[in-house]
Design an enzyme around this catalytic site. Structure first.
Site, PDB file in Angstrom:
ATOM      1  CG  HIS A  25       0.322  -6.633   8.087  1.00  0.00           C
ATOM      2  ND1 HIS A  25      -0.096  -7.806   8.681  1.00  0.00           N
ATOM      3  CD2 HIS A  25       1.534  -6.901   7.524  1.00  0.00           C
ATOM      4  CE1 HIS A  25       0.818  -8.750   8.471  1.00  0.00           C
ATOM      5  NE2 HIS A  25       1.817  -8.226   7.777  1.00  0.00           N
ATOM      6  CG  HIS A  79       5.032  -9.904   7.473  1.00  0.00           C
ATOM      7  ND1 HIS A  79       3.834 -10.112   6.834  1.00  0.00           N
ATOM      8  CD2 HIS A  79       5.987 -10.202   6.556  1.00  0.00           C
ATOM      9  CE1 HIS A  79       4.055 -10.494   5.578  1.00  0.00           C
ATOM     10  NE2 HIS A  79       5.360 -10.550   5.391  1.00  0.00           N
ATOM     11  CB  CYS A  91       0.750  -8.911  12.073  1.00  0.00           C
ATOM     12  SG  CYS A  91      -0.613  -7.730  12.237  1.00  0.00           S
TER      13      CYS A  91
END
Length: 152
Positions: free
Chosen positions: A110, A122, A59
């Protein structure tokens, strides 16, 4: 008296014309178009912890690579450091290009890039590069913060 005259004259001096793109300002619609086009090129990229390319990426690497390629912005490699960049943005004021952060069960951040209408791109650990919605109950439960790094 001389200082006052200087201030008055400087206020009347012609200013150079600066195009917004040359000065760094970006239109939200242009940002979204660029991000969506680039996302399509990454569609099949799998998740790979520490990866930096289409053969595998994570990510924070994805966020770093896209911002460098599309906007010429250098970001740190780790999501924890990316979360300290730019300026904080309310979840209700998100614009295309804003970074959105989530604290998942591992307590490690994240990160994704906001597109519009709740969507963000993502890298999922199970599905690779994908688009999700911040309003989905799963993501809403783990939402942490957002940061604006692009000049708009």
């Amino acid at each position: 008296m001389v200082v006052l005259l200087f201030i008055i004259l400087m206020g009347c001096a012609p200013r150079p014309l600066v195009r917004p793109e040359a000065h760094g300002a970006l239109r939200t619609s242009d940002v979204e178009i660029r991000l969506r086009a680039e996302t399509e090129a990454w569609e099949k990229a799998p998740h790979l912890l520490g990866g930096n390319g289409r053969d595998g990426i994570d990510c924070s690497g994805f966020v770093k690579v896209l911002n460098q390629k599309l906007f010429g912005i250098e970001l740190p490699r780790r999501a924890e450091e990316q979360a300290r960049m730019g300026t904080p943005v309310s979840g209700k004021r998100l614009k295309a290009g804003d970074l959105v952060f989530f604290l998942l069960s591992s307590k490690k951040p994240h990160v994704g890039i906001y597109l519009s209408r709740g969507e963000f791109v993502h890298v999922s650990s199970s599905r690779g590069v994908m688009i999700s919605n911040v309003n989905d109950p799963y993501w809403r439960n783990y939402y942490w913060t957002a940061r604006r790094i692009l000049p708009m």
